[in-house]
Every structure is written in structure tokens, then in C-alpha cells.
Design a protein around this motif. Sequence first.
Motif, PDB file in Angstrom:
ATOM      1  N   LYS A  42       0.824  -1.210   0.000  1.00  0.00           N
ATOM      2  CA  LYS A  42       0.000   0.000   0.000  1.00  0.00           C
ATOM      3  C   LYS A  42       0.860   1.263   0.000  1.00  0.00           C
ATOM      4  O   LYS A  42       0.432   2.324  -0.479  1.00  0.00           O
ATOM      5  N   ASP A  43       2.096   1.157   0.503  1.00  0.00           N
ATOM      6  CA  ASP A  43       2.990   2.312   0.502  1.00  0.00           C
ATOM      7  C   ASP A  43       3.412   2.671  -0.926  1.00  0.00           C
ATOM      8  O   ASP A  43       3.611   3.840  -1.242  1.00  0.00           O
ATOM      9  N   VAL A  44       3.544   1.649  -1.765  1.00  0.00           N
ATOM     10  CA  VAL A  44       3.858   1.889  -3.175  1.00  0.00           C
ATOM     11  C   VAL A  44       2.675   2.559  -3.855  1.00  0.00           C
ATOM     12  O   VAL A  44       2.832   3.507  -4.633  1.00  0.00           O
ATOM     13  N   LEU A  45       1.469   2.060  -3.570  1.00  0.00           N
ATOM     14  CA  LEU A  45       0.263   2.654  -4.116  1.00  0.00           C
ATOM     15  C   LEU A  45       0.137   4.127  -3.717  1.00  0.00           C
ATOM     16  O   LEU A  45      -0.183   4.988  -4.536  1.00  0.00           O
ATOM     17  N   GLN A  46       0.428   4.408  -2.462  1.00  0.00           N
ATOM     18  CA  GLN A  46       0.333   5.784  -1.986  1.00  0.00           C
ATOM     19  C   GLN A  46       1.393   6.662  -2.655  1.00  0.00           C
ATOM     20  O   GLN A  46       1.106   7.814  -2.996  1.00  0.00           O
ATOM     21  N   ALA A  47       2.578   6.130  -2.851  1.00  0.00           N
ATOM     22  CA  ALA A  47       3.640   6.903  -3.498  1.00  0.00           C
ATOM     23  C   ALA A  47       3.258   7.276  -4.925  1.00  0.00           C
ATOM     24  O   ALA A  47       3.686   8.307  -5.444  1.00  0.00           O
ATOM     25  N   LEU A  48       2.444   6.414  -5.552  1.00  0.00           N
ATOM     26  CA  LEU A  48       2.013   6.651  -6.944  1.00  0.00           C
ATOM     27  C   LEU A  48       0.623   7.272  -7.011  1.00  0.00           C
ATOM     28  O   LEU A  48       0.055   7.369  -8.109  1.00  0.00           O
ATOM     29  N   ASP A  49       0.081   7.655  -5.868  1.00  0.00           N
ATOM     30  CA  ASP A  49      -1.261   8.253  -5.811  1.00  0.00           C
ATOM     31  C   ASP A  49      -2.327   7.344  -6.408  1.00  0.00           C
ATOM     32  O   ASP A  49      -3.245   7.806  -7.099  1.00  0.00           O
ATOM     33  N   MET A  50      -2.196   6.052  -6.150  1.00  0.00           N
ATOM     34  CA  MET A  50      -3.182   5.081  -6.600  1.00  0.00           C
ATOM     35  C   MET A  50      -4.059   4.678  -5.421  1.00  0.00           C
ATOM     36  O   MET A  50      -3.578   4.605  -4.282  1.00  0.00           O
ATOM     37  N   PRO A  51      -5.324   4.396  -5.661  1.00  0.00           N
ATOM     38  CA  PRO A  51      -6.214   3.983  -4.568  1.00  0.00           C
ATOM     39  C   PRO A  51      -5.842   2.610  -4.031  1.00  0.00           C
ATOM     40  O   PRO A  51      -5.366   1.747  -4.770  1.00  0.00           O
ATOM     41  N   ILE A  52      -6.054   2.433  -2.752  1.00  0.00           N
ATOM     42  CA  ILE A  52      -5.819   1.141  -2.114  1.00  0.00           C
ATOM     43  C   ILE A  52      -7.105   0.340  -2.206  1.00  0.00           C
ATOM     44  O   ILE A  52      -8.122   0.693  -1.604  1.00  0.00           O
TER      45      ILE A  52
END
Length: 227
Positions: A216-226
Amino acid sequence: MQRIFWRSVGSYAKQPFCSLKLSESEFPYDLKKWWSVGFRMMSRFATGFNPLREKPLDSIVDIHRLKDRYPDDIASIWDDYHIGRGHIGATMKAKLYHLLHHRAKECRHFVIPLWRGNGYTTIFLQVQTPYIIFTGLEDYKARGTQASPYFSVCFYTEFAESKDLVLIRGDIVFTSKLTDSEAKWLMETAQSFYLNDVRYKLVERFNKDTHDFEFKDVLQALDMPIL
């Protein structure tokens, strides 16, 4: 006007690319630009090649004709040449490549979510400079090192010392797996995780402290929804 340096079918027999030639009418860009630096006209890639079989830079372009060009000119020619040819072309400063190379020695693997529609597919990458190889995480889980690459990137350092310039070439192995725009995004995003200090901490965590890694940290770094 200088002639194009064509490669015959036979001369490419041992290369991992198709040996079809492009006629002038099939090539939509400024031919004079390529003639002036001796680009080798190549076809699209073939599926199923070994991405670690070396594709020398001098099989793509006449290196000697680029030696007297300014770095910005070389970068522009290289980038433009790959547009619409089934390959991805880019460049970077030598200092950045050396940083990527240094960090990749310590952390060779990472995972990147590729957004599609209402969800994402996870791409697994391995950095083995001068290459970055991308494949689907599920394929890698199922087949390990025998998994077929979707996309491979090669860094050419022939001008790193003299021009402070590294040429980057990406080849999509399976067009059914990735579009050109997706491949370009993956290449740029992978570089950002190795070159950006904040993002690189996630790469380190994935390789060295796996138990603390959260996708989820990668998703957040890319501004992608979890999801």
C-alpha cells in the motif's frame, strides 16, 4: 545525401529482433536526420527473445557519427528515432545512471502496480545493469526465472564519459501484455523508485526488510487507490 546503413536479413540472423527492413515510404519521420548519423533501420522486435542477449549500440547507430554532436542533439535524435517504432527511447545524465547502478547492486528487485481500468496488475522487475527486466508478478510466481519478460530496458554508456549522456532503449517483448504508453510509464516509474531518495526507501525495504514492506505504501507513493 548520405545513404542509409541497411542491415541484410542474414546479418541479423543471430540477433533477437526480426530482420525485416523498412522502406523510405514506411518511415514517417525526417529521414535526413537519421541518414546524417547513420542509424540502422530496424523492424519491430520479435516475441520470445532473450532480453539479456546483447544488442550492441553500434548495431543501432553509427557511433562515430554521433561523437561530434552536442549531447542535446544526440538525445533529441535518439528519442525521436524511437517514436512509433515499437520501441521506447530515452536518455539520462551519467551521474543518475551511476546512482541507479550503485543502488541496483544492493536492491535488484521491486514491484510496481500498473493501473488498468478499475484496478491494477502488479509488475515484477529485476535490475541487472545495464538491463531492467519487467514481467507480471503472477507469471514470476508461477515460473520463477523461466517467466517470459514483458518488457526489457537496456542502458548504453558509450557516451557517459564524453557527453555525460546515457542512452536508454526499451523493447516490448509481448505487445499483448503491454502497450507502448504502459511500457514507457513503467520504465520512468522504475527509474523514479531507484533515483528518488524517498521512493528508494521502499525499494530497500522490499529487498532488505521484507517483513516491513507494505504494498500500500507503493500505491500511496504513486497516488493510486488502495483496493
